[in-house]
Design an enzyme around this catalytic site. Structure first.
Site, short mmCIF file in Angstrom:
data_model
loop_
_atom_site.label_atom_id
_atom_site.label_comp_id
_atom_site.label_asym_id
_atom_site.label_seq_id
_atom_site.Cartn_x
_atom_site.Cartn_y
_atom_site.Cartn_z
N ASN A 37 0.82 62.50 97.81
CA ASN A 37 0.09 61.57 96.94
C ASN A 37 -0.93 62.35 96.11
O ASN A 37 -1.53 63.34 96.56
CB ASN A 37 -0.56 60.42 97.72
CG ASN A 37 -1.47 60.84 98.86
OD1 ASN A 37 -1.28 61.89 99.47
ND2 ASN A 37 -2.43 60.01 99.16
N GLU A 39 -4.12 61.47 93.73
CA GLU A 39 -5.03 60.40 93.31
C GLU A 39 -5.78 60.78 92.03
O GLU A 39 -5.65 61.90 91.51
CB GLU A 39 -5.98 60.06 94.46
CG GLU A 39 -5.19 59.56 95.66
CD GLU A 39 -6.04 59.13 96.83
OE1 GLU A 39 -7.26 59.41 96.85
OE2 GLU A 39 -5.46 58.49 97.74
N CYS A 48 2.12 57.99 94.36
CA CYS A 48 2.45 58.07 95.78
C CYS A 48 3.31 59.30 96.08
O CYS A 48 4.02 59.80 95.20
CB CYS A 48 3.23 56.84 96.22
SG CYS A 48 2.28 55.32 96.25
N GLU A 50 6.06 59.47 97.76
CA GLU A 50 7.50 59.22 97.61
C GLU A 50 7.93 59.43 96.17
O GLU A 50 8.96 60.06 95.89
CB GLU A 50 7.84 57.77 98.02
CG GLU A 50 7.55 57.44 99.46
CD GLU A 50 6.15 56.88 99.68
OE1 GLU A 50 5.19 57.39 99.05
OE2 GLU A 50 6.02 55.94 100.46
N CYS A 86 5.32 51.76 99.47
CA CYS A 86 4.75 50.61 98.76
C CYS A 86 5.82 49.97 97.89
O CYS A 86 6.93 50.51 97.71
CB CYS A 86 3.55 51.05 97.92
SG CYS A 86 4.00 51.87 96.36
N1 THU Z 1 0.38 56.12 99.44
C1 THU Z 1 1.51 56.89 99.35
O1 THU Z 1 1.49 58.00 98.80
N2 THU Z 1 2.65 56.38 99.87
C2 THU Z 1 2.74 55.23 100.60
O2 THU Z 1 3.81 54.90 101.08
C3 THU Z 1 1.54 54.41 100.80
C4 THU Z 1 0.36 54.80 100.00
C5 THU Z 1 -0.88 56.70 98.94
C6 THU Z 1 -1.44 56.08 97.70
C7 THU Z 1 -2.91 56.45 97.83
O3 THU Z 1 -3.10 57.76 97.33
C8 THU Z 1 -3.15 56.46 99.33
O4 THU Z 1 -1.87 56.56 99.93
C9 THU Z 1 -3.86 55.25 99.85
O5 THU Z 1 -3.23 54.10 99.44
#
Ligand code: THU
Length: 136
Positions: A37, A39, A48, A50, A86
């Protein structure tokens, strides 16, 4: 695949959530691409793990996938339930499941890998909208 993802958890850029997520996607040729991930201070531009993994595979010329693995690690402690993709990521996985005609396996684990759930994208996104709906 979970171990490949786990090995990249430290690369997550997660200064806001302090929740590191890593993913590994397996192509039909047996290649693995990982992602974390990423941000952003403006929040919504974040990506994310994935989708980072999938987009990396696409950028390297691979569009057909067998499976995707996901694991997460909060800065403090470990996850108690498996981390599932998500809604946005389910939609992106669904896109490529229709491109290849493969119901992509989704492998989800807790940080310690004591709990692992294996599902498929069609189970996680039933009646999904995809390329077929646009005649592709
Ligand atoms: N996040 C992911 O990378 N994948 C998921 O399946 C769930 C959420 C990340 C997004 C954000 O950077 C952090 O997790 C918190 O939501």
């Amino acid at each position: 695949m979970l171990h490949a993802a786990n090995a990249t958890l430290d690369k997550a850029y997660n200064p806001y959530s302090h929740f590191a997520v890593a993913s590994a996607i397996l192509t039909i040729e047996g290649k693995t691409f990982t992602g974390v991930n990423v941000e952003n201070a403006a929040y919504s531009p974040g990506n994310c793990a994935e989708r980072t993994a999938i987009f990396s595979a696409i950028a390297n010329g691979h569009q057909e996938f067998r499976a995707i693995a996901i694991i997460a690690r909060p800065d403090k402690g470990i996850t108690k339930k498996v981390t599932a993709p998500c809604g946005l990521c389910r939609q992106v996985i669904f896109e490529f499941s229709q491109v290849s005609g493969i119901d992509i396996e989704v492998i989800m684990a807790t940080t310690d890998m004591k709990k692992i759930i294996i599902s498929t994208i069609n189970e996680l996104l039933p009646l999904g909208f995809g390329p077929a709906d646009l005649g592709k």
